[in-house]
Design a protein around this motif. Structure first.
Motif, PDB file in Angstrom:
ATOM      1  N   GLY A 118       0.821  -1.205   0.000  1.00  0.00           N
ATOM      2  CA  GLY A 118       0.000   0.000   0.000  1.00  0.00           C
ATOM      3  C   GLY A 118       0.854   1.253   0.000  1.00  0.00           C
ATOM      4  O   GLY A 118       1.788   1.371   0.788  1.00  0.00           O
ATOM      5  N   THR A 119       0.533   2.178  -0.867  1.00  0.00           N
ATOM      6  CA  THR A 119       1.253   3.445  -0.934  1.00  0.00           C
ATOM      7  C   THR A 119       0.332   4.643  -0.749  1.00  0.00           C
ATOM      8  O   THR A 119       0.804   5.754  -0.607  1.00  0.00           O
ATOM      9  CB  THR A 119       1.987   3.611  -2.277  1.00  0.00           C
ATOM     10  OG1 THR A 119       1.026   3.568  -3.332  1.00  0.00           O
ATOM     11  CG2 THR A 119       3.040   2.518  -2.458  1.00  0.00           C
TER      12      THR A 119
ATOM     13  N   MET B 239      -5.921   0.063   6.364  1.00  0.00           N
ATOM     14  CA  MET B 239      -5.373  -1.127   7.017  1.00  0.00           C
ATOM     15  C   MET B 239      -3.867  -1.259   6.773  1.00  0.00           C
ATOM     16  O   MET B 239      -3.159  -1.828   7.591  1.00  0.00           O
ATOM     17  CB  MET B 239      -6.088  -2.389   6.554  1.00  0.00           C
ATOM     18  CG  MET B 239      -7.526  -2.455   6.999  1.00  0.00           C
ATOM     19  SD  MET B 239      -7.656  -2.523   8.779  1.00  0.00           S
ATOM     20  CE  MET B 239      -9.204  -3.339   8.963  1.00  0.00           C
ATOM     21  N   ALA B 240      -3.368  -0.715   5.686  1.00  0.00           N
ATOM     22  CA  ALA B 240      -1.930  -0.771   5.410  1.00  0.00           C
ATOM     23  C   ALA B 240      -1.136   0.017   6.442  1.00  0.00           C
ATOM     24  O   ALA B 240       0.047  -0.255   6.656  1.00  0.00           O
ATOM     25  CB  ALA B 240      -1.628  -0.248   4.003  1.00  0.00           C
ATOM     26  N   VAL B 241      -1.773   0.966   7.104  1.00  0.00           N
ATOM     27  CA  VAL B 241      -1.102   1.740   8.145  1.00  0.00           C
ATOM     28  C   VAL B 241      -0.753   0.835   9.320  1.00  0.00           C
ATOM     29  O   VAL B 241       0.299   0.975   9.946  1.00  0.00           O
ATOM     30  CB  VAL B 241      -2.000   2.916   8.620  1.00  0.00           C
ATOM     31  CG1 VAL B 241      -1.392   3.629   9.807  1.00  0.00           C
ATOM     32  CG2 VAL B 241      -2.246   3.879   7.477  1.00  0.00           C
ATOM     33  N   ALA B 242      -1.634  -0.115   9.633  1.00  0.00           N
ATOM     34  CA  ALA B 242      -1.445  -1.000  10.784  1.00  0.00           C
ATOM     35  C   ALA B 242      -0.399  -2.086  10.532  1.00  0.00           C
ATOM     36  O   ALA B 242       0.123  -2.663  11.473  1.00  0.00           O
ATOM     37  CB  ALA B 242      -2.772  -1.646  11.159  1.00  0.00           C
ATOM     38  N   ASP B 243      -0.104  -2.364   9.281  1.00  0.00           N
ATOM     39  CA  ASP B 243       0.849  -3.421   8.922  1.00  0.00           C
ATOM     40  C   ASP B 243       2.212  -2.787   8.639  1.00  0.00           C
ATOM     41  O   ASP B 243       2.337  -1.998   7.704  1.00  0.00           O
ATOM     42  CB  ASP B 243       0.344  -4.162   7.686  1.00  0.00           C
ATOM     43  CG  ASP B 243       1.249  -5.305   7.256  1.00  0.00           C
ATOM     44  OD1 ASP B 243       2.377  -5.432   7.776  1.00  0.00           O
ATOM     45  OD2 ASP B 243       0.816  -6.080   6.388  1.00  0.00           O
ATOM     46  N   PRO B 244       3.247  -3.138   9.426  1.00  0.00           N
ATOM     47  CA  PRO B 244       4.565  -2.532   9.196  1.00  0.00           C
ATOM     48  C   PRO B 244       5.109  -2.774   7.783  1.00  0.00           C
ATOM     49  O   PRO B 244       5.900  -1.991   7.282  1.00  0.00           O
ATOM     50  CB  PRO B 244       5.469  -3.183  10.238  1.00  0.00           C
ATOM     51  CG  PRO B 244       4.578  -3.896  11.181  1.00  0.00           C
ATOM     52  CD  PRO B 244       3.245  -4.064  10.532  1.00  0.00           C
ATOM     53  N   GLU B 245       4.670  -3.858   7.145  1.00  0.00           N
ATOM     54  CA  GLU B 245       5.131  -4.147   5.779  1.00  0.00           C
ATOM     55  C   GLU B 245       4.255  -3.477   4.734  1.00  0.00           C
ATOM     56  O   GLU B 245       4.535  -3.551   3.545  1.00  0.00           O
ATOM     57  CB  GLU B 245       5.188  -5.659   5.563  1.00  0.00           C
ATOM     58  CG  GLU B 245       6.243  -6.313   6.446  1.00  0.00           C
ATOM     59  CD  GLU B 245       6.293  -7.818   6.267  1.00  0.00           C
ATOM     60  OE1 GLU B 245       5.455  -8.383   5.538  1.00  0.00           O
ATOM     61  OE2 GLU B 245       7.191  -8.422   6.851  1.00  0.00           O
ATOM     62  N   ARG B 246       3.150  -2.848   5.181  1.00  0.00           N
ATOM     63  CA  ARG B 246       2.231  -2.098   4.320  1.00  0.00           C
ATOM     64  C   ARG B 246       1.536  -2.969   3.269  1.00  0.00           C
ATOM     65  O   ARG B 246       1.207  -2.499   2.180  1.00  0.00           O
ATOM     66  CB  ARG B 246       2.931  -0.924   3.631  1.00  0.00           C
ATOM     67  CG  ARG B 246       3.715  -0.040   4.554  1.00  0.00           C
ATOM     68  CD  ARG B 246       2.814   0.783   5.441  1.00  0.00           C
ATOM     69  NE  ARG B 246       3.607   1.607   6.337  1.00  0.00           N
ATOM     70  CZ  ARG B 246       3.494   1.590   7.654  1.00  0.00           C
ATOM     71  NH1 ARG B 246       2.618   0.811   8.234  1.00  0.00           N
ATOM     72  NH2 ARG B 246       4.251   2.352   8.398  1.00  0.00           N
ATOM     73  N   ILE B 247       1.325  -4.241   3.589  1.00  0.00           N
ATOM     74  CA  ILE B 247       0.682  -5.152   2.651  1.00  0.00           C
ATOM     75  C   ILE B 247      -0.834  -4.963   2.697  1.00  0.00           C
ATOM     76  O   ILE B 247      -1.432  -4.906   3.765  1.00  0.00           O
ATOM     77  CB  ILE B 247       1.032  -6.624   2.986  1.00  0.00           C
ATOM     78  CG1 ILE B 247       2.546  -6.838   2.980  1.00  0.00           C
ATOM     79  CG2 ILE B 247       0.325  -7.594   2.036  1.00  0.00           C
ATOM     80  CD1 ILE B 247       3.218  -6.575   1.658  1.00  0.00           C
TER      81      ILE B 247
END
Length: 163
Positions: free
Chosen positions: A75-76, A111-119
């Motif tokens: 996610g970007t 939700m990508a904010v919560a994932d350190p890998e931004r998946i």
């Protein structure tokens, strides 16, 4: 093959979104604080704080049946859905698990904010023509650190959506 060294191939939907962000704002509504105030994610923030976010927003018009977010990709961007409806689902091809639909005003891609890998954890497809505001994930993370109310609202939203 030479072009791949400069730019990796994109699927058609991603290419469309990149193209759409570069188009002019000829028929758009002027972007101001009032447009951001429609979103729950910005509840409790004062207009001066929201004014700092406005310049980072890009407007997008997305046609019906466009894949806005693809599960598994990095996610970007975070998208603020101003008009329209999206479907959120997991899976691909014939094996899809419907999660929910969201109507405007809503935020997607958070939700990508919560994932350190931004998946990306799910797919998001437009069910109608959409009008969006788009924020880079990098800018959104900066605003989360700068504005405590935004962080609080995001935590509440993530808790609601993870149920």
């Amino acid at each position: 093959a030479q072009g791949f060294y400069f730019s990796p191939p994109q699927d058609p939907d991603a290419a469309f979104l990149s193209y759409s962000e570069t188009q002019s704002r000829e028929n758009s509504v002027p972007l101001d604080v009032a447009r951001l105030q429609a979103f729950e994610i910005f509840a409790g923030m004062n207009p001066e704080d929201l004014q700092q976010i406005v310049p980072s927003c890009k407007e997008l018009a997305v046609p019906e049946d466009t894949l806005l977010i693809r599960q598994g990709q990095i996610g970007t961007r975070v998208y603020l859905l101003e008009e329209g409806t999206v479907s959120i689902y997991k899976g691909a091809g014939e094996v899809q698990h419907f999660l929910r639909t969201l109507d405007a005003p809503a935020i997607v891609g958070e939700m990508a904010v919560a994932d350190p890998e931004r998946i990306r954890t799910a797919n998001v497809r437009s069910l109608t023509d959409l009008r969006l505001l788009s924020l880079s994930l990098q800018d959104f993370l900066l605003f989360l650190r700068r504005f405590p109310a935004l962080g609080k609202n995001l935590r509440q939203l993530l808790a609601q959506r993870s149920r």
